[in-house]
Design an enzyme around this catalytic site. Sequence first.
Site, PDB file in Angstrom:
ATOM      1  N   GLU A  93       0.839  -1.205   0.000  1.00 27.23           N
ATOM      2  CA  GLU A  93       0.000   0.000   0.000  1.00 27.23           C
ATOM      3  C   GLU A  93       0.872   1.253   0.000  1.00 27.23           C
ATOM      4  O   GLU A  93       1.896   1.314   0.679  1.00 27.23           O
ATOM      5  CB  GLU A  93      -0.897  -0.025   1.243  1.00 27.23           C
ATOM      6  N   THR A 104      -8.306   5.748  16.800  1.00 29.18           N
ATOM      7  CA  THR A 104      -8.681   6.152  15.450  1.00 29.18           C
ATOM      8  C   THR A 104      -9.456   7.459  15.478  1.00 29.18           C
ATOM      9  O   THR A 104      -9.230   8.356  14.658  1.00 29.18           O
ATOM     10  CB  THR A 104      -9.535   5.057  14.784  1.00 29.18           C
ATOM     11  N   TRP A 137     -14.313   8.315   3.901  1.00 26.54           N
ATOM     12  CA  TRP A 137     -14.773   7.312   4.867  1.00 26.54           C
ATOM     13  C   TRP A 137     -14.835   7.885   6.275  1.00 26.54           C
ATOM     14  O   TRP A 137     -14.144   8.852   6.597  1.00 26.54           O
ATOM     15  CB  TRP A 137     -13.893   6.065   4.813  1.00 26.54           C
ATOM     16  N   GLU A 141      -3.406  10.540   2.530  1.00 24.51           N
ATOM     17  CA  GLU A 141      -4.651  10.662   3.290  1.00 24.51           C
ATOM     18  C   GLU A 141      -4.742  12.050   3.908  1.00 24.51           C
ATOM     19  O   GLU A 141      -3.726  12.672   4.223  1.00 24.51           O
ATOM     20  CB  GLU A 141      -4.749   9.598   4.391  1.00 24.51           C
TER      21      GLU A 141
END
Length: 393
Positions: A160, A263, A252, A164
């Site tokens: 990956e 998170t 998201w 972001e």
Amino acid sequence: MAPFWLSLWLITLSVHIAAGKTLCSTSSKCPSETPCCSQFGECGADMYCLGGCDPRSSFSLDSCLPAPVCKSKTYTWENLDNVANNTVYLGNATAHDWLSSGYPAVEDGNLLMTMPNATVGTLMSNNHYLWYGRISARIKTTRGQGVVSAFILMSDVQDEIDFEWVGSDLETVETNFYFQGVLNYTNGGSFAVANNTFENWHTYEIDWTPDAITWYVDGEAKRTLPKDATWNATSNQYMYPQTPSRLQMSIWPAGTPDTPEGTVEWAGGLIDWNNEDMQKHGYYYVTVGEVNIECYEPPSSANITGYTATIYTDYAGLDTSVQGTNKSTTLKSDTIVDDVSASERKPSPDHASSAEFAVSNAASNPVTAPQITCLSRALLPIVLVALAAFTFF
């Protein structure tokens, strides 16, 4: 920084994951009746065997369908005719270049990835796999605490490369990379962006070669990662993204009550579903302009016996595991049945080309965090417990 597989898991969960599914990993492979292991660690058949199918955890290496090779192309967004819903896509990469889940729309010649109230947002995946190359896009990010925008490369063995953006910080972009999904919190880096990322267009670019990865913002190199810097003496290998990967873009929700505290903190707090964009438009959104994909040649040492797709020939999940082939990328059946019946799937006017439709469709088919919990009671605790132990940038 939260790994992007979390966003994939949240967004696709509402369509693909139902209770009682068999979980999979490299140490617990899928059974023959549900042979394909998704990127979310769950076994299935049919569409589970397409993009995102991890051959290392599937019943056999050939359980996953071959991945279509890269196609150099510039994408604009007059409509969504080149986009297929991921619940009906059967692997024909000549018919569509993009797969969608969630609520994509077009407006003023741009793509809108929307996240209406209490939904899990939108994911757009290109269905052609780069084996090194350059990707770029003009993007205006979303805004608001708890909401994340992403522009990444992701391989089927979870290599990956990320950009972001956290919606509570509109002057910073975060970069990261992962090798086979192994979490290493020294891999990330954050960089200033000159102007507000929601109000202003910026061009974000990833240049990925066998020797280095460079992240650019508006033509300026913000970070370069040499492959040599990823050597791991313990495992005696380079922990460097090196397998065919597809471009994925998303919005998201990271700030929900059911999301681990770490998170939520990383994302700037819980989502405000009554913020100004929700009140004005009925959704959070990311705006995407022109997207460019430039394919590079495979590694000089690559095993190339065909030129339309790639497969894995061993379980190591390295560039030496990949073979070029001319095998078919499509499912044999053209009558795949998924969890959402045709009568329940609300068609959109002009292929969901209006943002207004995204709101009305979400209102009639909402997916909330509590519903997600019910959809996969076996998987959710495992994911959440693992995430709760992580330290986020």
